[in-house]
Design a protein around this motif. Structure first.
Motif, short mmCIF file in Angstrom:
data_model
loop_
_atom_site.label_atom_id
_atom_site.label_comp_id
_atom_site.label_asym_id
_atom_site.label_seq_id
_atom_site.Cartn_x
_atom_site.Cartn_y
_atom_site.Cartn_z
N GLN A 29 24.22 37.79 37.27
CA GLN A 29 24.74 38.71 36.26
C GLN A 29 26.23 38.45 36.02
N ARG A 30 26.97 38.19 37.09
CA ARG A 30 28.41 37.92 36.94
C ARG A 30 28.66 36.64 36.16
N ILE A 31 27.88 35.60 36.46
CA ILE A 31 28.03 34.35 35.72
C ILE A 31 27.65 34.57 34.26
N ARG A 33 27.71 37.36 32.49
CA ARG A 33 28.74 38.16 31.79
C ARG A 33 29.95 37.31 31.46
N ALA A 34 30.35 36.45 32.39
CA ALA A 34 31.50 35.58 32.15
C ALA A 34 31.22 34.63 30.99
N GLU A 64 22.76 34.60 30.02
CA GLU A 64 23.81 35.60 29.79
C GLU A 64 23.42 36.98 30.32
N LEU A 89 34.58 27.99 35.52
CA LEU A 89 33.68 29.04 35.07
C LEU A 89 33.26 29.93 36.22
N LEU A 90 32.96 29.34 37.38
CA LEU A 90 32.59 30.15 38.55
C LEU A 90 33.75 31.01 39.02
N ALA A 93 33.98 33.95 36.82
CA ALA A 93 32.87 34.86 37.12
C ALA A 93 33.05 35.55 38.48
N VAL A 95 32.64 34.33 41.50
CA VAL A 95 31.50 34.02 42.39
C VAL A 95 32.02 33.37 43.64
#
Length: 95
Positions: A29-31, A33-34, A64, A89-90, A93, A95
């Motif tokens: 979910q975090r990835i 949303r980012a 997404e 990207l991570l 997010a 992560v």
């Protein structure tokens, strides 16, 4: 005695698949949303990002929403289309 492949397959029955349903830390979910936030900030539609990433639009939508466990290859494709590295990207997010 069963064939070796049967033993391997029977041992895999206990392996839990990771999906949006089985993600207690909400990593997917975090990835997702980012990706969505970065996409909208860049003024891209879901279809435009999917095309730039060579990913099906409906698959990108599920990513997404955190419903799909994306591969490293797809993560890299999406990051590249957003002018980021995969690690960048991570990091965004968290992560």
């Amino acid at each position: 005695m069963p064939w070796p492949i049967l033993r391997i397959l029977s041992s895999l029955e206990s392996v839990t698949r990771v999906s949006g349903i089985n993600d207690p830390n909400e990593i997917l979910q975090r990835i997702g949303r980012a990706i969505r936030e970065l996409r909208t900030e860049a003024g891209l539609s879901q279809e435009a990002l999917a095309d730039a990433s060579s990913i099906d639009r409906s698959h990108l939508g599920r990513i997404e929403r955190g419903e799909r466990n994306l591969s490293v290859l797809n993560l890299a494709r999406i990051a590249r289309a957003l002018n980021l590295s995969g690690s960048g990207l991570l990091e965004i997010a968290a992560v």
